[in-house]
Design a protein around this motif. Structure first.
Motif, PDB file in Angstrom:
ATOM      1  N   ALA A   1      -4.642   4.127  -1.011  1.00  0.00           N
ATOM      2  CA  ALA A   1      -4.254   3.138  -2.032  1.00  0.00           C
ATOM      3  C   ALA A   1      -4.741   1.748  -1.631  1.00  0.00           C
ATOM      4  O   ALA A   1      -5.264   0.999  -2.462  1.00  0.00           O
ATOM      5  CB  ALA A   1      -2.737   3.147  -2.225  1.00  0.00           C
ATOM      6  N   GLY A   2      -4.588   1.403  -0.357  1.00  0.00           N
ATOM      7  CA  GLY A   2      -5.050   0.106   0.131  1.00  0.00           C
ATOM      8  C   GLY A   2      -6.555  -0.055   0.008  1.00  0.00           C
ATOM      9  O   GLY A   2      -7.046  -1.120  -0.379  1.00  0.00           O
ATOM     10  N   ARG A   3      -7.306   1.001   0.351  1.00  0.00           N
ATOM     11  CA  ARG A   3      -8.770   0.937   0.224  1.00  0.00           C
ATOM     12  C   ARG A   3      -9.197   0.798  -1.229  1.00  0.00           C
ATOM     13  O   ARG A   3     -10.118   0.055  -1.536  1.00  0.00           O
ATOM     14  CB  ARG A   3      -9.425   2.171   0.850  1.00  0.00           C
ATOM     15  CG  ARG A   3      -9.493   2.104   2.368  1.00  0.00           C
ATOM     16  CD  ARG A   3     -10.421   3.156   2.945  1.00  0.00           C
ATOM     17  NE  ARG A   3     -10.044   4.514   2.586  1.00  0.00           N
ATOM     18  CZ  ARG A   3      -9.169   5.277   3.258  1.00  0.00           C
ATOM     19  NH1 ARG A   3      -8.579   4.778   4.341  1.00  0.00           N
ATOM     20  NH2 ARG A   3      -8.907   6.506   2.881  1.00  0.00           N
ATOM     21  N   ARG A   4      -8.517   1.487  -2.133  1.00  0.00           N
ATOM     22  CA  ARG A   4      -8.849   1.355  -3.560  1.00  0.00           C
ATOM     23  C   ARG A   4      -8.603  -0.075  -4.037  1.00  0.00           C
ATOM     24  O   ARG A   4      -9.400  -0.650  -4.754  1.00  0.00           O
ATOM     25  CB  ARG A   4      -8.030   2.341  -4.404  1.00  0.00           C
ATOM     26  CG  ARG A   4      -8.629   3.719  -4.451  1.00  0.00           C
ATOM     27  CD  ARG A   4      -7.853   4.589  -5.437  1.00  0.00           C
ATOM     28  NE  ARG A   4      -8.387   5.922  -5.466  1.00  0.00           N
ATOM     29  CZ  ARG A   4      -9.168   6.405  -6.437  1.00  0.00           C
ATOM     30  NH1 ARG A   4      -9.487   5.650  -7.466  1.00  0.00           N
ATOM     31  NH2 ARG A   4      -9.602   7.638  -6.395  1.00  0.00           N
ATOM     32  N   ARG A   5      -7.457  -0.632  -3.646  1.00  0.00           N
ATOM     33  CA  ARG A   5      -7.156  -2.012  -4.038  1.00  0.00           C
ATOM     34  C   ARG A   5      -8.224  -2.956  -3.486  1.00  0.00           C
ATOM     35  O   ARG A   5      -8.727  -3.814  -4.202  1.00  0.00           O
ATOM     36  CB  ARG A   5      -5.773  -2.447  -3.556  1.00  0.00           C
ATOM     37  CG  ARG A   5      -5.512  -3.892  -3.967  1.00  0.00           C
ATOM     38  CD  ARG A   5      -4.255  -4.573  -3.505  1.00  0.00           C
ATOM     39  NE  ARG A   5      -3.330  -3.849  -2.705  1.00  0.00           N
ATOM     40  CZ  ARG A   5      -2.013  -4.059  -2.731  1.00  0.00           C
ATOM     41  NH1 ARG A   5      -1.501  -4.963  -3.532  1.00  0.00           N
ATOM     42  NH2 ARG A   5      -1.225  -3.391  -1.946  1.00  0.00           N
ATOM     43  N   GLN A   6      -8.594  -2.801  -2.229  1.00  0.00           N
ATOM     44  CA  GLN A   6      -9.622  -3.657  -1.632  1.00  0.00           C
ATOM     45  C   GLN A   6     -10.959  -3.518  -2.352  1.00  0.00           C
ATOM     46  O   GLN A   6     -11.650  -4.510  -2.573  1.00  0.00           O
ATOM     47  CB  GLN A   6      -9.792  -3.324  -0.143  1.00  0.00           C
ATOM     48  CG  GLN A   6      -8.627  -3.776   0.701  1.00  0.00           C
ATOM     49  CD  GLN A   6      -8.741  -3.308   2.144  1.00  0.00           C
ATOM     50  OE1 GLN A   6      -9.466  -2.364   2.451  1.00  0.00           O
ATOM     51  NE2 GLN A   6      -8.000  -3.971   3.026  1.00  0.00           N
ATOM     52  N   ARG A   7     -11.327  -2.295  -2.743  1.00  0.00           N
ATOM     53  CA  ARG A   7     -12.587  -2.087  -3.468  1.00  0.00           C
ATOM     54  C   ARG A   7     -12.544  -2.791  -4.826  1.00  0.00           C
ATOM     55  O   ARG A   7     -13.504  -3.458  -5.214  1.00  0.00           O
ATOM     56  CB  ARG A   7     -12.858  -0.590  -3.656  1.00  0.00           C
ATOM     57  CG  ARG A   7     -14.144  -0.310  -4.442  1.00  0.00           C
ATOM     58  CD  ARG A   7     -14.414   1.175  -4.614  1.00  0.00           C
ATOM     59  NE  ARG A   7     -13.322   1.947  -5.161  1.00  0.00           N
ATOM     60  CZ  ARG A   7     -12.997   1.997  -6.456  1.00  0.00           C
ATOM     61  NH1 ARG A   7     -13.680   1.297  -7.349  1.00  0.00           N
ATOM     62  NH2 ARG A   7     -11.997   2.751  -6.869  1.00  0.00           N
TER      63      ARG A   7
ATOM     64  N   ASN B   1       0.354   8.875  -5.939  1.00  0.00           N
ATOM     65  CA  ASN B   1       0.221  10.148  -5.231  1.00  0.00           C
ATOM     66  C   ASN B   1      -0.963  10.115  -4.262  1.00  0.00           C
ATOM     67  O   ASN B   1      -1.755  11.051  -4.192  1.00  0.00           O
ATOM     68  CB  ASN B   1       0.102  11.309  -6.228  1.00  0.00           C
ATOM     69  CG  ASN B   1       0.845  12.532  -5.761  1.00  0.00           C
ATOM     70  OD1 ASN B   1       1.639  12.451  -4.828  1.00  0.00           O
ATOM     71  ND2 ASN B   1       0.577  13.650  -6.400  1.00  0.00           N
ATOM     72  N   LEU B   2      -1.084   9.003  -3.541  1.00  0.00           N
ATOM     73  CA  LEU B   2      -2.126   8.811  -2.537  1.00  0.00           C
ATOM     74  C   LEU B   2      -1.474   8.400  -1.230  1.00  0.00           C
ATOM     75  O   LEU B   2      -0.322   7.960  -1.207  1.00  0.00           O
ATOM     76  CB  LEU B   2      -3.088   7.684  -2.960  1.00  0.00           C
ATOM     77  CG  LEU B   2      -3.895   7.829  -4.227  1.00  0.00           C
ATOM     78  CD1 LEU B   2      -4.634   6.532  -4.520  1.00  0.00           C
ATOM     79  CD2 LEU B   2      -4.880   8.986  -4.104  1.00  0.00           C
ATOM     80  N   SER B   3      -2.223   8.495  -0.161  1.00  0.00           N
ATOM     81  CA  SER B   3      -1.724   7.954   1.101  1.00  0.00           C
ATOM     82  C   SER B   3      -1.782   6.424   1.012  1.00  0.00           C
ATOM     83  O   SER B   3      -2.572   5.877   0.221  1.00  0.00           O
ATOM     84  CB  SER B   3      -2.587   8.436   2.273  1.00  0.00           C
ATOM     85  OG  SER B   3      -3.860   7.810   2.228  1.00  0.00           O
ATOM     86  N   PRO B   4      -0.980   5.732   1.805  1.00  0.00           N
ATOM     87  CA  PRO B   4      -1.036   4.261   1.786  1.00  0.00           C
ATOM     88  C   PRO B   4      -2.432   3.731   2.099  1.00  0.00           C
ATOM     89  O   PRO B   4      -2.886   2.766   1.482  1.00  0.00           O
ATOM     90  CB  PRO B   4      -0.029   3.849   2.854  1.00  0.00           C
ATOM     91  CG  PRO B   4       0.929   4.978   2.924  1.00  0.00           C
ATOM     92  CD  PRO B   4       0.110   6.222   2.656  1.00  0.00           C
TER      93      PRO B   4
ATOM     94  N   ALA C   1       0.841  -1.203   0.000  1.00  0.00           N
ATOM     95  CA  ALA C   1       0.000   0.000   0.000  1.00  0.00           C
ATOM     96  C   ALA C   1       0.877   1.255   0.000  1.00  0.00           C
ATOM     97  O   ALA C   1       0.551   2.250  -0.652  1.00  0.00           O
ATOM     98  CB  ALA C   1      -0.943  -0.011   1.196  1.00  0.00           C
ATOM     99  N   GLN C   2       1.993   1.191   0.699  1.00  0.00           N
ATOM    100  CA  GLN C   2       2.937   2.323   0.730  1.00  0.00           C
ATOM    101  C   GLN C   2       3.469   2.605  -0.680  1.00  0.00           C
ATOM    102  O   GLN C   2       3.464   3.746  -1.134  1.00  0.00           O
ATOM    103  CB  GLN C   2       4.093   2.010   1.691  1.00  0.00           C
ATOM    104  CG  GLN C   2       5.174   3.067   1.751  1.00  0.00           C
ATOM    105  CD  GLN C   2       4.728   4.326   2.479  1.00  0.00           C
ATOM    106  OE1 GLN C   2       4.015   4.244   3.465  1.00  0.00           O
ATOM    107  NE2 GLN C   2       5.132   5.477   1.985  1.00  0.00           N
TER     108      GLN C   2
END
Length: 157
Positions: A41-47, A35-38, A27-28
């Motif tokens: 980015a992690g929430r987008r991947r999970q979605r 250009n997102l916070s970790p 996520a980092q």
């Protein structure tokens, strides 16, 4: 029924492209690339995983290093068609580890199989002892890959 298309914004597309290049990104690392916070980015991947856009993660292995020196495409034409015939043939295909992917087709051939074998003898056995041994199979045509000059590529997102 076909799955409905999921709408992606530019960030989702960039995230998917990055994960297709390297599924190990944290996520980092994703956050830095997008250009997102970790956490974003992690929430987008999970979605995207929950929506089924990301169906899994896998390692790409080198077939030659595994002793699989023959890659081929096999076109299969059936003598007869029907639900039972299709189910029986798909069961045979699913049990053969050499067959790494299979498609149903329009046109003269009914199926296209992509296979990796150790050598020509193994390919010959697969064709004659497995595929042609099926009562519903009328014709099998193989095309041996001489060189794969473009490796399997990521999907265009």
């Amino acid at each position: 029924m076909q799955n409905p298309r999921i709408s992606l914004d530019e960030t989702d597309s960039r995230l998917l492209a990055a994960l297709q290049r390297d599924a190990h990104l944290t996520a980092q690392e994703l956050g830095e690339a997008l250009n997102l916070s970790p956490s974003q980015a992690g929430r987008r991947r999970q979605r995207l995983e929950a929506e089924g856009l990301i169906s899994g993660y896998a390692a790409r292995l080198d077939p030659a290093r595994l002793g699989l020196s023959v890659q081929a495409f096999i076109r299969v034409q059936m003598a007869r068609h029907g639900t039972e015939t299709a189910i029986a043939f798909s069961r045979v295909v699913e049990t053969q580890p050499e067959i790494i992917s299979a498609w149903t087709l329009t046109g003269e051939a009914d199926y296209l199989l992509r296979v990796y074998c150790e050598d020509l003898g193994a390919l010959n056995r697969l064709i004659h002892q497995v595929l042609l041994a099926q009562p519903a199979v009328a014709r099998v045509e193989s095309q041996i890959v001489m060189d794969q000059f473009k490796p399997d590529a990521p999907l265009p997102v």
